[in-house]
Design a protein around this motif. Structure first.
Motif, PDB file in Angstrom:
ATOM      1  N   GLY A  42      -3.311  15.125  -1.054  1.00 34.62           N
ATOM      2  CA  GLY A  42      -4.107  15.764  -0.019  1.00 34.62           C
ATOM      3  C   GLY A  42      -3.461  17.032   0.499  1.00 34.62           C
ATOM      4  N   THR A  43      -2.138  16.992   0.671  1.00 39.69           N
ATOM      5  CA  THR A  43      -1.423  18.195   1.125  1.00 39.69           C
ATOM      6  C   THR A  43      -1.599  19.329   0.132  1.00 39.69           C
ATOM      7  OG1 THR A  43       0.237  16.794   2.206  1.00 39.69           O
ATOM      8  CG2 THR A  43       0.806  19.103   1.860  1.00 39.69           C
ATOM      9  N   VAL A  44      -1.443  19.019  -1.145  1.00 39.23           N
ATOM     10  CA  VAL A  44      -1.597  20.040  -2.190  1.00 39.23           C
ATOM     11  C   VAL A  44      -3.019  20.581  -2.208  1.00 39.23           C
ATOM     12  CG1 VAL A  44      -1.573  20.455  -4.687  1.00 39.23           C
ATOM     13  CG2 VAL A  44       0.253  19.107  -3.624  1.00 39.23           C
ATOM     14  N   VAL A  45      -3.999  19.697  -2.091  1.00 33.79           N
ATOM     15  CA  VAL A  45      -5.408  20.119  -2.125  1.00 33.79           C
ATOM     16  C   VAL A  45      -5.728  21.055  -0.966  1.00 33.79           C
ATOM     17  CG1 VAL A  45      -7.782  19.308  -1.816  1.00 33.79           C
ATOM     18  CG2 VAL A  45      -6.261  18.137  -3.418  1.00 33.79           C
ATOM     19  N   PHE A  46      -5.339  20.682   0.252  1.00 32.52           N
ATOM     20  CA  PHE A  46      -5.693  21.500   1.412  1.00 32.52           C
ATOM     21  C   PHE A  46      -4.917  22.818   1.436  1.00 32.52           C
ATOM     22  CE2 PHE A  46      -6.885  17.238   3.219  1.00 32.52           C
ATOM     23  CZ  PHE A  46      -8.250  17.484   3.213  1.00 32.52           C
ATOM     24  N   GLU A  47      -3.660  22.788   0.991  1.00 33.93           N
ATOM     25  CA  GLU A  47      -2.897  24.034   0.918  1.00 33.93           C
ATOM     26  C   GLU A  47      -3.486  24.957  -0.146  1.00 33.93           C
ATOM     27  OE1 GLU A  47      -0.423  25.223   2.793  1.00 33.93           O
ATOM     28  OE2 GLU A  47      -0.520  23.464   4.098  1.00 33.93           O
ATOM     29  N   SER A  48      -3.903  24.386  -1.273  1.00 32.20           N
ATOM     30  CA  SER A  48      -4.517  25.184  -2.339  1.00 32.20           C
ATOM     31  C   SER A  48      -5.853  25.749  -1.886  1.00 32.20           C
ATOM     32  CB  SER A  48      -4.716  24.328  -3.597  1.00 32.20           C
ATOM     33  OG  SER A  48      -3.484  23.839  -4.079  1.00 32.20           O
ATOM     34  N   ASN A  53       0.813  -1.223   0.000  1.00 37.22           N
ATOM     35  CA  ASN A  53       0.000   0.000   0.000  1.00 37.22           C
ATOM     36  C   ASN A  53       0.846   1.274   0.000  1.00 37.22           C
ATOM     37  OD1 ASN A  53      -2.413  -1.523   0.198  1.00 37.22           O
ATOM     38  ND2 ASN A  53      -2.132  -1.707   2.410  1.00 37.22           N
ATOM     39  N   ARG A  54       2.147   1.130   0.046  1.00 33.94           N
ATOM     40  CA  ARG A  54       3.040   2.258   0.290  1.00 33.94           C
ATOM     41  C   ARG A  54       2.925   3.354  -0.767  1.00 33.94           C
ATOM     42  NH1 ARG A  54       8.747   0.010   1.260  1.00 33.94           N
ATOM     43  NH2 ARG A  54       7.567  -1.093   2.869  1.00 33.94           N
ATOM     44  N   LEU A  55       3.012   2.991  -2.040  1.00 37.00           N
ATOM     45  CA  LEU A  55       2.983   3.984  -3.119  1.00 37.00           C
ATOM     46  C   LEU A  55       1.641   4.700  -3.158  1.00 37.00           C
ATOM     47  CD1 LEU A  55       4.272   5.353  -5.537  1.00 37.00           C
ATOM     48  CD2 LEU A  55       3.482   3.444  -6.967  1.00 37.00           C
ATOM     49  N   LYS A  56       0.572   3.933  -2.988  1.00 35.56           N
ATOM     50  CA  LYS A  56      -0.767   4.523  -3.010  1.00 35.56           C
ATOM     51  C   LYS A  56      -0.921   5.550  -1.889  1.00 35.56           C
ATOM     52  CE  LYS A  56      -4.031   1.552  -3.477  1.00 35.56           C
ATOM     53  NZ  LYS A  56      -5.046   0.493  -3.130  1.00 35.56           N
ATOM     54  N   ILE A  57      -0.474   5.204  -0.699  1.00 40.74           N
ATOM     55  CA  ILE A  57      -0.580   6.116   0.439  1.00 40.74           C
ATOM     56  C   ILE A  57       0.265   7.366   0.220  1.00 40.74           C
ATOM     57  CG2 ILE A  57      -0.053   6.379   2.894  1.00 40.74           C
ATOM     58  CD1 ILE A  57      -2.597   4.737   2.152  1.00 40.74           C
ATOM     59  N   LEU A  58       1.463   7.198  -0.338  1.00 44.06           N
ATOM     60  CA  LEU A  58       2.334   8.347  -0.600  1.00 44.06           C
ATOM     61  C   LEU A  58       1.674   9.312  -1.586  1.00 44.06           C
ATOM     62  CD1 LEU A  58       5.003   9.869  -0.369  1.00 44.06           C
ATOM     63  CD2 LEU A  58       5.943   8.355  -2.124  1.00 44.06           C
ATOM     64  N   LEU A  59       1.125   8.785  -2.662  1.00 43.06           N
ATOM     65  CA  LEU A  59       0.491   9.633  -3.670  1.00 43.06           C
ATOM     66  C   LEU A  59      -0.758  10.323  -3.120  1.00 43.06           C
ATOM     67  CD1 LEU A  59       0.856   7.362  -6.850  1.00 43.06           C
ATOM     68  CD2 LEU A  59       2.199   9.378  -6.221  1.00 43.06           C
ATOM     69  N   TYR A  60      -1.572   9.571  -2.373  1.00 40.68           N
ATOM     70  CA  TYR A  60      -2.784  10.146  -1.794  1.00 40.68           C
ATOM     71  C   TYR A  60      -2.458  11.252  -0.794  1.00 40.68           C
ATOM     72  CZ  TYR A  60      -5.796   6.462  -3.766  1.00 40.68           C
ATOM     73  OH  TYR A  60      -6.491   5.640  -4.614  1.00 40.68           O
ATOM     74  N   SER A  61      -1.453  11.013   0.045  1.00 38.22           N
ATOM     75  CA  SER A  61      -1.124  11.995   1.085  1.00 38.22           C
ATOM     76  C   SER A  61      -0.508  13.256   0.484  1.00 38.22           C
ATOM     77  CB  SER A  61      -0.187  11.377   2.121  1.00 38.22           C
ATOM     78  OG  SER A  61       0.990  10.880   1.517  1.00 38.22           O
ATOM     79  N   LEU A  62       0.364  13.091  -0.517  1.00 36.34           N
ATOM     80  CA  LEU A  62       0.929  14.256  -1.180  1.00 36.34           C
ATOM     81  C   LEU A  62      -0.162  15.055  -1.892  1.00 36.34           C
ATOM     82  CD1 LEU A  62       4.242  12.824  -2.690  1.00 36.34           C
ATOM     83  CD2 LEU A  62       4.016  14.412  -0.770  1.00 36.34           C
ATOM     84  N   SER A  71      -4.091  19.368   6.411  1.00 42.91           N
ATOM     85  CA  SER A  71      -2.853  19.439   5.639  1.00 42.91           C
ATOM     86  C   SER A  71      -1.703  18.809   6.410  1.00 42.91           C
ATOM     87  CB  SER A  71      -2.531  20.905   5.304  1.00 42.91           C
ATOM     88  OG  SER A  71      -1.297  21.017   4.635  1.00 42.91           O
ATOM     89  N   GLY A  72      -1.634  19.071   7.726  1.00 41.82           N
ATOM     90  CA  GLY A  72      -0.580  18.505   8.560  1.00 41.82           C
ATOM     91  C   GLY A  72      -0.645  16.993   8.631  1.00 41.82           C
ATOM     92  N   ILE A  73      -1.855  16.438   8.677  1.00 35.74           N
ATOM     93  CA  ILE A  73      -2.018  14.978   8.687  1.00 35.74           C
ATOM     94  C   ILE A  73      -1.505  14.380   7.385  1.00 35.74           C
ATOM     95  CG2 ILE A  73      -3.745  13.134   8.578  1.00 35.74           C
ATOM     96  CD1 ILE A  73      -5.384  14.765  10.614  1.00 35.74           C
ATOM     97  N   CYS A  74      -1.883  14.996   6.272  1.00 35.61           N
ATOM     98  CA  CYS A  74      -1.447  14.488   4.968  1.00 35.61           C
ATOM     99  C   CYS A  74       0.069  14.551   4.819  1.00 35.61           C
ATOM    100  CB  CYS A  74      -2.118  15.288   3.848  1.00 35.61           C
ATOM    101  SG  CYS A  74      -3.887  14.970   3.664  1.00 35.61           S
ATOM    102  N   SER A  75       0.677  15.662   5.229  1.00 33.41           N
ATOM    103  CA  SER A  75       2.131  15.778   5.108  1.00 33.41           C
ATOM    104  C   SER A  75       2.833  14.797   6.039  1.00 33.41           C
ATOM    105  CB  SER A  75       2.586  17.216   5.398  1.00 33.41           C
ATOM    106  OG  SER A  75       2.242  17.616   6.716  1.00 33.41           O
ATOM    107  N   ALA A  76       2.266  14.537   7.225  1.00 30.22           N
ATOM    108  CA  ALA A  76       2.858  13.566   8.152  1.00 30.22           C
ATOM    109  C   ALA A  76       2.818  12.162   7.559  1.00 30.22           C
ATOM    110  CB  ALA A  76       2.112  13.597   9.483  1.00 30.22           C
ATOM    111  N   ILE A  77       1.696  11.796   6.956  1.00 28.83           N
ATOM    112  CA  ILE A  77       1.577  10.469   6.342  1.00 28.83           C
ATOM    113  C   ILE A  77       2.551  10.335   5.180  1.00 28.83           C
ATOM    114  CG2 ILE A  77       0.023   8.918   5.092  1.00 28.83           C
ATOM    115  CD1 ILE A  77      -2.275  10.130   6.717  1.00 28.83           C
ATOM    116  N   ALA A  78       2.720  11.410   4.403  1.00 30.64           N
ATOM    117  CA  ALA A  78       3.661  11.386   3.279  1.00 30.64           C
ATOM    118  C   ALA A  78       5.083  11.141   3.771  1.00 30.64           C
ATOM    119  CB  ALA A  78       3.577  12.699   2.501  1.00 30.64           C
ATOM    120  N   VAL A  79       5.469  11.824   4.854  1.00 28.52           N
ATOM    121  CA  VAL A  79       6.823  11.639   5.411  1.00 28.52           C
ATOM    122  C   VAL A  79       7.007  10.206   5.904  1.00 28.52           C
ATOM    123  CG1 VAL A  79       8.372  12.308   7.286  1.00 28.52           C
ATOM    124  CG2 VAL A  79       7.139  14.064   6.005  1.00 28.52           C
TER     125      VAL A  79
END
Length: 306
Positions: free
Chosen positions: A218-224, A207-216, A260-268
């Protein structure tokens, strides 16, 4: 290396990154460090503001879920009791440690908030996934409402550097729940989502790649979303109010900041899983993992020694 061990070491790696980020932010903000003429350094430090601590709390939630997984799945009363006892003791230790740091005027302490997170974890460790998500949503919505209903500046000096009535009961409780550096509303949301993630198969290799793409994404969406809401509402309610309600800085902690913070944390965390999986034998990787395993010592040390 087994998937379970890889997950744990990757979490230690991510925890070390969170500690490094928190140290940078604390020296910059809480200690009022200046970067005279070094705009690039200021920009780099700004990237960690509110994100490193969010990662740290999300990791705490994941860690608690992994620790209590056997008790939760078996519903063995004796095992549940033992796990709760461990969490109660941790909460007591962290609260006392946090208070001792507060006595040396370290107002940016996270440990006494962290103690409350552990206490909550002990109380809800057997709660269903659905109820944890519901509690997460309630806290998030309540926190955004509090920003409208209450005076966020109350207790702070004009420069937001010192909490004037922190050593009073009313001031301490207000700081703890509403407008401190990491108040329960909404910072408990980071911990709860971490608990929920720790129960999922999200950290597994498949699930790693899927989670990375989704979280990144999400970060872009919430920041935008934050950017456009501030832009569109500023002419109507003023730029200060717009940033107050829709910004993504940790103070005040808006709903968009938390998401946004949750999404960036999951991406890291996902990136750390990749790094540990590929470079697990590296001396540098092992050094970072060992640092993460001593995160509490490093946190206290950077306050007392630094």
């Amino acid at each position: 290396m087994s998937q379970a061990k890889a997950r744990i070491t990757a979490l230690d790696f991510a925890r070390a990154l969170a500690i490094f980020g928190m140290i940078i932010v604390n020296y910059r903000v809480a200690m009022q460090a200046e970067y005279s003429g070094l705009g690039w350094l200021q920009a780099i430090a700004g990237l960690f503001e509110g994100r490193a601590s969010a990662l740290f709390v999300v990791l705490a939630g994941i860690g608690v879920s992994l620790m209590t997984s056997k008790a939760r799945s078996s519903m063995n009363e004796e095992l549940i009791r033992k796990n709760r006892s461990i969490l109660y003791r941790r909460a007591a230790f962290l609260f006392i440690a946090g208070l001792l740091l507060l006595l040396i005027d370290w107002n940016a302490d996270i440990l006494h908030y962290y103690a409350v997170f552990m206490l909550v974890a002990a109380l809800i460790m057997t709660m269903s996934d659905h109820k944890i998500l519901s509690l997460f949503s309630i806290i998030l919505l309540a926190s955004q409402s509090f920003l409208v209903l209450f005076d966020y500046r109350r207790g702070w000096d004009l420069n937001f550097k010192e909490y004037i009535d922190f050593r009073t009961i009313e001031g301490f409780i207000r700081n703890l729940l509403f407008n401190g550096f990491h108040p329960i509303f909404p910072w408990l949301s980071f911990f709860l989502i971490g608990m929920w993630i720790g129960r999922r198969r999200w950290l597994n290799k498949e699930n790693r790649l899927k989670i990375l793409l989704y979280s990144l994404s999400g970060t872009v969406v919430f920041e935008s979303l934050s950017f456009f809401l501030v832009k569109w509402t500023s002419p109507v309610i003023g730029s200060d109010v717009a940033y107050y309600l829709f910004g993504t800085k940790p103070m005040p902690p808006t709903m968009l900041y938390v998401l946004s913070g949750i999404c960036s944390a999951i991406a890291v965390i996902a990136i750390c899983l990749y790094i540990v999986d590929k470079f697990e034998q590296s001396i540098l990787t092992q050094a970072v993992i060992n640092t993460g395993q001593l995160s509490l010592s490093h946190y206290i040390g950077h306050v007392v020694i630094g």
